[in-house]
Design an enzyme around this catalytic site. Structure first.
Site, PDB file in Angstrom:
ATOM      1  N   GLU A  36       0.859  -1.186   0.000  1.00  0.00           N
ATOM      2  CA  GLU A  36       0.000   0.000   0.000  1.00  0.00           C
ATOM      3  C   GLU A  36       0.892   1.231   0.000  1.00  0.00           C
ATOM      4  O   GLU A  36       1.717   1.411   0.901  1.00  0.00           O
ATOM      5  CB  GLU A  36      -0.944   0.039   1.204  1.00  0.00           C
ATOM      6  CG  GLU A  36      -1.879   1.245   1.134  1.00  0.00           C
ATOM      7  CD  GLU A  36      -2.866   1.342   2.290  1.00  0.00           C
ATOM      8  OE1 GLU A  36      -3.739   2.227   2.227  1.00  0.00           O
ATOM      9  OE2 GLU A  36      -2.761   0.549   3.253  1.00  0.00           O
ATOM     10  N   GLU A  61       4.773   4.830   3.811  1.00  0.00           N
ATOM     11  CA  GLU A  61       4.225   6.098   4.292  1.00  0.00           C
ATOM     12  C   GLU A  61       5.371   7.079   4.516  1.00  0.00           C
ATOM     13  O   GLU A  61       6.402   6.707   5.074  1.00  0.00           O
ATOM     14  CB  GLU A  61       3.431   5.877   5.581  1.00  0.00           C
ATOM     15  CG  GLU A  61       2.951   7.128   6.289  1.00  0.00           C
ATOM     16  CD  GLU A  61       2.119   8.043   5.397  1.00  0.00           C
ATOM     17  OE1 GLU A  61       2.412   9.253   5.390  1.00  0.00           O
ATOM     18  OE2 GLU A  61       1.201   7.558   4.707  1.00  0.00           O
ATOM     19  N   ASP A 109      -3.615  11.988  -1.901  1.00  0.00           N
ATOM     20  CA  ASP A 109      -3.777  13.434  -2.045  1.00  0.00           C
ATOM     21  C   ASP A 109      -4.109  13.738  -3.507  1.00  0.00           C
ATOM     22  O   ASP A 109      -3.361  13.352  -4.407  1.00  0.00           O
ATOM     23  CB  ASP A 109      -2.479  14.132  -1.646  1.00  0.00           C
ATOM     24  CG  ASP A 109      -2.636  15.638  -1.490  1.00  0.00           C
ATOM     25  OD1 ASP A 109      -3.429  16.236  -2.249  1.00  0.00           O
ATOM     26  OD2 ASP A 109      -1.951  16.226  -0.633  1.00  0.00           O
ATOM     27  N   LYS A 113      -4.426  21.349  -8.037  1.00  0.00           N
ATOM     28  CA  LYS A 113      -3.890  22.400  -8.905  1.00  0.00           C
ATOM     29  C   LYS A 113      -3.095  21.794 -10.060  1.00  0.00           C
ATOM     30  O   LYS A 113      -2.332  20.845  -9.875  1.00  0.00           O
ATOM     31  CB  LYS A 113      -3.013  23.354  -8.098  1.00  0.00           C
ATOM     32  CG  LYS A 113      -3.790  24.140  -7.052  1.00  0.00           C
ATOM     33  CD  LYS A 113      -2.899  25.101  -6.290  1.00  0.00           C
ATOM     34  CE  LYS A 113      -3.715  25.877  -5.260  1.00  0.00           C
ATOM     35  NZ  LYS A 113      -2.873  26.813  -4.469  1.00  0.00           N
ATOM     36  N   ASP A 145     -12.360   9.202  -2.619  1.00  0.00           N
ATOM     37  CA  ASP A 145     -13.596   9.969  -2.545  1.00  0.00           C
ATOM     38  C   ASP A 145     -13.579  11.141  -3.523  1.00  0.00           C
ATOM     39  O   ASP A 145     -14.603  11.773  -3.751  1.00  0.00           O
ATOM     40  CB  ASP A 145     -13.788  10.517  -1.127  1.00  0.00           C
ATOM     41  CG  ASP A 145     -12.664  11.471  -0.746  1.00  0.00           C
ATOM     42  OD1 ASP A 145     -11.511  10.996  -0.642  1.00  0.00           O
ATOM     43  OD2 ASP A 145     -12.909  12.679  -0.581  1.00  0.00           O
ATOM     44  N   THR A 183     -10.677   2.496   4.958  1.00  0.00           N
ATOM     45  CA  THR A 183      -9.714   3.383   5.603  1.00  0.00           C
ATOM     46  C   THR A 183     -10.492   4.377   6.467  1.00  0.00           C
ATOM     47  O   THR A 183     -11.723   4.463   6.398  1.00  0.00           O
ATOM     48  CB  THR A 183      -8.894   4.174   4.567  1.00  0.00           C
ATOM     49  OG1 THR A 183      -9.731   5.169   3.963  1.00  0.00           O
ATOM     50  CG2 THR A 183      -8.321   3.254   3.488  1.00  0.00           C
ATOM     51  N   GLY A 184      -9.768   5.154   7.253  1.00  0.00           N
ATOM     52  CA  GLY A 184     -10.413   6.180   8.059  1.00  0.00           C
ATOM     53  C   GLY A 184     -11.117   7.221   7.203  1.00  0.00           C
ATOM     54  O   GLY A 184     -12.251   7.630   7.493  1.00  0.00           O
ATOM     55  N   TYR A 185     -10.451   7.662   6.149  1.00  0.00           N
ATOM     56  CA  TYR A 185     -11.058   8.621   5.223  1.00  0.00           C
ATOM     57  C   TYR A 185     -12.329   8.049   4.605  1.00  0.00           C
ATOM     58  O   TYR A 185     -13.335   8.749   4.437  1.00  0.00           O
ATOM     59  CB  TYR A 185     -10.079   8.980   4.104  1.00  0.00           C
ATOM     60  CG  TYR A 185      -9.100  10.074   4.449  1.00  0.00           C
ATOM     61  CD1 TYR A 185      -9.533  11.384   4.664  1.00  0.00           C
ATOM     62  CD2 TYR A 185      -7.742   9.809   4.548  1.00  0.00           C
ATOM     63  CE1 TYR A 185      -8.634  12.390   4.977  1.00  0.00           C
ATOM     64  CE2 TYR A 185      -6.831  10.803   4.864  1.00  0.00           C
ATOM     65  CZ  TYR A 185      -7.278  12.094   5.068  1.00  0.00           C
ATOM     66  OH  TYR A 185      -6.390  13.085   5.380  1.00  0.00           O
ATOM     67  N   GLU A 186     -12.271   6.787   4.271  1.00  0.00           N
ATOM     68  CA  GLU A 186     -13.410   6.131   3.632  1.00  0.00           C
ATOM     69  C   GLU A 186     -14.625   6.131   4.549  1.00  0.00           C
ATOM     70  O   GLU A 186     -15.747   6.440   4.120  1.00  0.00           O
ATOM     71  CB  GLU A 186     -13.016   4.707   3.259  1.00  0.00           C
ATOM     72  CG  GLU A 186     -13.991   3.974   2.385  1.00  0.00           C
ATOM     73  CD  GLU A 186     -13.412   2.670   1.863  1.00  0.00           C
ATOM     74  OE1 GLU A 186     -14.172   1.920   1.237  1.00  0.00           O
ATOM     75  OE2 GLU A 186     -12.205   2.405   2.076  1.00  0.00           O
TER      76      GLU A 186
END
Length: 205
Positions: A36, A61, A109, A113, A145, A183-186
């Site tokens: 990952e 990471e 991320d 831009k 997302d 994931t947490g974001y998910e």
């Protein structure tokens, strides 16, 4: 909420034997390895490692403070098939040799831009690096997302001679949701009603 910097984070990862210490040689990947890239707090990869003890999992990471957040859960599961590497994703083809089974890109991320386009983890520059370390039958798995990043990634893969196995804009209402670890974001964005985009692809000839 921004995490408070933890100067001892890398030491904690090493103490619990999760940290891969890089020497002069590259880290070997094989067809039992799942990688990952940008694992964040590691919510998904830790659950995958628990569910699949027959495979080996590596989370890459950049920030040790973020990566160290997975320690409690990994310890609870007593994982022996999970390791963490602290480094920059742009060096992925310099860090590893061999070829892995799966590469995950989860909630990367989006770098919205235009001048930052080359930083997106699905930019052709990165896709060429993944091509070197992914098995010929291996799969690149993406979820996000961010609709803009999804569209960019789909186009980038197609234009870089990757074969799209499947893709969609609602992972949680797809046939893949049964085996999906969030994931947490998910969890955060799906709880707010945001649909989760996904792409599964293999490298072309």
């Amino acid at each position: 909420m921004r995490l408070r910097y933890d100067k001892n984070a890398e030491g904690k990862l090493e103490m619990f034997n999760y940290l891969i210490k890089q020497g002069d040689s590259k880290i070997l990947l094989d067809d039992k390895t799942v990688l990952e890239i940008g694992m964040g707090k590691g919510e998904m990869i830790v659950e995958l490692a628990k569910a699949h003890p027959e495979l080996n999992f590596i989370g890459l990471e950049k920030y040790p403070t973020v990566a160290a957040k997975c320690i409690k859960k990994a310890n609870e599961y007593n994982l022996s098939n999970f390791k963490i590497l602290i480094d920059d994703a742009f060096k992925v083809d310099e860090i590893f040799e061999g070829q892995c089974k799966v590469i995950w890109l989860t909630f990367s991320d989006p770098w919205p831009k235009a001048r930052h386009e080359k930083r997106r983890l699905t930019h052709p520059l990165f896709l060429e690096k993944y091509r070197k370390i992914l098995d010929k039958d291996g799969i690149l798995k993406f979820k996000s997302d961010n609709d803009g990043l999804y569209e960019f990634s789909l186009s980038s893969l197609q234009n870089s001679n990757w074969r799209i196995i499947d893709h969609g804009i609602d992972l949680h209402n797809s046939k893949y949701n049964e085996n999906n670890y969030q994931t947490g974001y998910e969890r955060k964005w799906s709880a707010r009603g945001k649909k989760i985009n996904y792409i599964f692809a293999q490298k072309g000839e």
